[in-house]
Design a protein around this motif. Structure first.
Motif, mmCIF file in Angstrom:
data_model
loop_
_atom_site.group_PDB
_atom_site.id
_atom_site.type_symbol
_atom_site.label_atom_id
_atom_site.label_comp_id
_atom_site.label_asym_id
_atom_site.label_seq_id
_atom_site.Cartn_x
_atom_site.Cartn_y
_atom_site.Cartn_z
ATOM 1 N N LEU A 1 -2.133 -19.825 -4.320
ATOM 2 C CA LEU A 1 -1.446 -18.841 -5.162
ATOM 3 C C LEU A 1 -2.067 -18.737 -6.549
ATOM 4 C CD1 LEU A 1 0.896 -16.899 -5.718
ATOM 5 C CD2 LEU A 1 2.382 -18.888 -6.089
ATOM 6 N N TYR A 2 -2.332 -19.888 -7.186
ATOM 7 C CA TYR A 2 -2.724 -19.861 -8.591
ATOM 8 C C TYR A 2 -4.233 -19.903 -8.844
ATOM 9 C CZ TYR A 2 2.271 -20.600 -9.223
ATOM 10 O OH TYR A 2 3.627 -20.460 -9.172
ATOM 11 N N ALA A 3 -5.038 -20.393 -7.885
ATOM 12 C CA ALA A 3 -6.488 -20.443 -8.117
ATOM 13 C C ALA A 3 -7.089 -19.043 -8.313
ATOM 14 C CB ALA A 3 -7.189 -21.209 -6.996
ATOM 15 N N PRO A 4 -6.686 -18.023 -7.517
ATOM 16 C CA PRO A 4 -7.243 -16.682 -7.757
ATOM 17 C C PRO A 4 -6.833 -16.101 -9.118
ATOM 18 C CG PRO A 4 -6.315 -16.849 -5.538
ATOM 19 C CD PRO A 4 -5.875 -18.067 -6.288
ATOM 20 N N LEU A 5 -5.658 -16.495 -9.615
ATOM 21 C CA LEU A 5 -5.235 -16.070 -10.958
ATOM 22 C C LEU A 5 -6.186 -16.651 -12.006
ATOM 23 C CD1 LEU A 5 -2.944 -14.728 -12.693
ATOM 24 C CD2 LEU A 5 -1.838 -16.984 -12.717
ATOM 25 N N ALA A 6 -6.516 -17.945 -11.862
ATOM 26 C CA ALA A 6 -7.457 -18.582 -12.791
ATOM 27 C C ALA A 6 -8.839 -17.919 -12.713
ATOM 28 C CB ALA A 6 -7.570 -20.082 -12.495
ATOM 29 N N ASP B 1 4.954 -12.539 -6.282
ATOM 30 C CA ASP B 1 4.901 -11.134 -6.709
ATOM 31 C C ASP B 1 4.540 -11.040 -8.196
ATOM 32 O OD1 ASP B 1 7.347 -12.312 -7.260
ATOM 33 O OD2 ASP B 1 8.430 -10.404 -7.256
ATOM 34 N N VAL B 2 5.052 -11.953 -9.000
ATOM 35 C CA VAL B 2 4.725 -11.965 -10.433
ATOM 36 C C VAL B 2 3.255 -12.318 -10.629
ATOM 37 C CG1 VAL B 2 5.205 -13.059 -12.670
ATOM 38 C CG2 VAL B 2 7.092 -12.543 -11.099
ATOM 39 N N VAL B 3 2.777 -13.308 -9.872
ATOM 40 C CA VAL B 3 1.366 -13.717 -9.972
ATOM 41 C C VAL B 3 0.447 -12.555 -9.558
ATOM 42 C CG1 VAL B 3 -0.406 -15.285 -9.068
ATOM 43 C CG2 VAL B 3 1.851 -16.165 -9.653
ATOM 44 N N ALA B 4 0.822 -11.854 -8.485
ATOM 45 C CA ALA B 4 0.003 -10.723 -8.018
ATOM 46 C C ALA B 4 -0.044 -9.619 -9.077
ATOM 47 C CB ALA B 4 0.568 -10.181 -6.706
ATOM 48 N N LYS B 5 1.099 -9.334 -9.708
ATOM 49 C CA LYS B 5 1.174 -8.316 -10.768
ATOM 50 C C LYS B 5 0.301 -8.749 -11.959
ATOM 51 C CE LYS B 5 4.767 -5.691 -13.281
ATOM 52 N NZ LYS B 5 4.564 -5.963 -14.700
ATOM 53 N N ALA B 6 0.432 -10.026 -12.368
ATOM 54 C CA ALA B 6 -0.330 -10.544 -13.503
ATOM 55 C C ALA B 6 -1.834 -10.435 -13.230
ATOM 56 C CB ALA B 6 0.060 -11.994 -13.770
#
Lengths: 214, 214
Positions: free
Chosen positions: A26-31, B49-54
């Motif tokens: 979930l968070y690695a692609p955000l980084a 959903d919040v992570v995808a939007k961000a």
């Protein structure tokens, strides 16, 4: 942060292997997206109005992500081992980590191939000498501690610069040189396509409490 | 990046002092906003959903900033000196730099006070040992080169860890220990509120071409 001491206290949040996989996915692609933004931030030459718009949108996204947040100093653990998602060198969820992905080749040898872009610059066009020290410190520690599975504290590390390290594709190698009692001596190098640019040697020490556990 | 060598070539873009002030005032607050986003990215526990939007919004901002961009390896110069806006330690426009703001106290002494948050973590709650090495490498270099105004190449740096360095407010001090011919020996420390946590010594070398200019 502790109000009284001004320092952060470490706490652990245990995760199952399945939860750890979910959190990482979930968070690695955000980084990764933030890594691209860091590069664009350093290199942008857009005008005032575009910069103001970008800044406003970045602040809004930051607020969005802060709706639910871990306190500083809380780390994940999986099956008793630290899951270093936020580590400054290898953390998949830390945008300032390249990230370096370490391959363990057995017998205390480890290596990594990675690309350093302009966020890691010191002299123009070259990797900051301290960034080379940062990566070598981490890889020597991985070699000396068998992939961070054994308690080993860094005593000293010496870094020798042979020539400038160009930004771009690089590799780092580290291995155990020898052990003497409670001390493990590890060595390592950073190389570009034409050879070694930086060498390091480090002394790592097994703390007394870890020796008593054995 | 050069297609043939795979390395970035360094080029210089000269700025007047007024232009340098304008560029810094425009882009440094953008880098500050990205620093806050980095912290939120590491610590967020928001839902899918919040992570995808961000993530979508971060990618859109990155595209916006890339509308006009410097090639990698282009650095600013002001009155013949490098303006290190993108430097990995002191760059005001580099979101991965804390940034460390160096105060020169004369006689080759320099110091800095700064706060390291969770982006700089190694062991839980502690600064990554390599981050301490990164900052010491930079400050010793500043001391040895009179604020980067003289050409000095880092030969070797040795870093000794006395105890863990907590995340939070810290200071770094560096000074010239002695000079021997073309070599300058610099020393430095990182300290928290209760004293020194890490010590370093470095040897810096004046290159032949710089000696010929004198």
């Amino acid at each position: 942060m502790s109000q009284e001491t001004g320092v952060y206290d470490a706490m652990f949040h245990p995760l199952s292997t399945a939860e750890a996989d979910r959190v990482t996915a979930l968070y690695a692609p955000l980084a990764d997206a933030v890594r691209q933004l860091i590069d664009a931030t350093i290199r942008t030459e857009t005008d005032d109005d575009v910069v103001a718009k970008a800044r406003g949108e970045i602040e809004a996204v930051t607020e969005l992500l802060r709706q639910r947040i871990r306190p500083v100093g809380v780390s994940f653990r999986v099956e008793g081992r630290t899951l270093p998602l936020g580590n400054a060198v290898v953390g998949l969820c830390n945008p300032i980590a390249p990230p370096v992905v370490v391959r363990h080749d057995g017998d205390g040898r480890c290596s990594s191939e990675f690309v350093l872009g302009c966020a890691y610059e010191g002299p123009p066009g070259l990797v900051h000498g301290g960034v080379s020290a940062l990566i070598l410190d981490h890889l020597l520690g991985e070699a000396a501690s068998d992939g961070l599975s054994k308690a080993r504290y860094t005593g000293t590390i010496s870094v020798k610069y042979l020539r400038g390290t160009p930004l771009g594709p690089l590799r780092c190698d580290a291995w155990i040189d020898r052990a003497e009692g409670v001390k493990v001596f590890a060595r390592g190098t950073i190389s570009d396509a034409t050879g070694v640019t930086v060498e390091a040697e480090g002394v790592f020490i097994e703390p007394a409490w870890a020796r008593e556990l054995e």
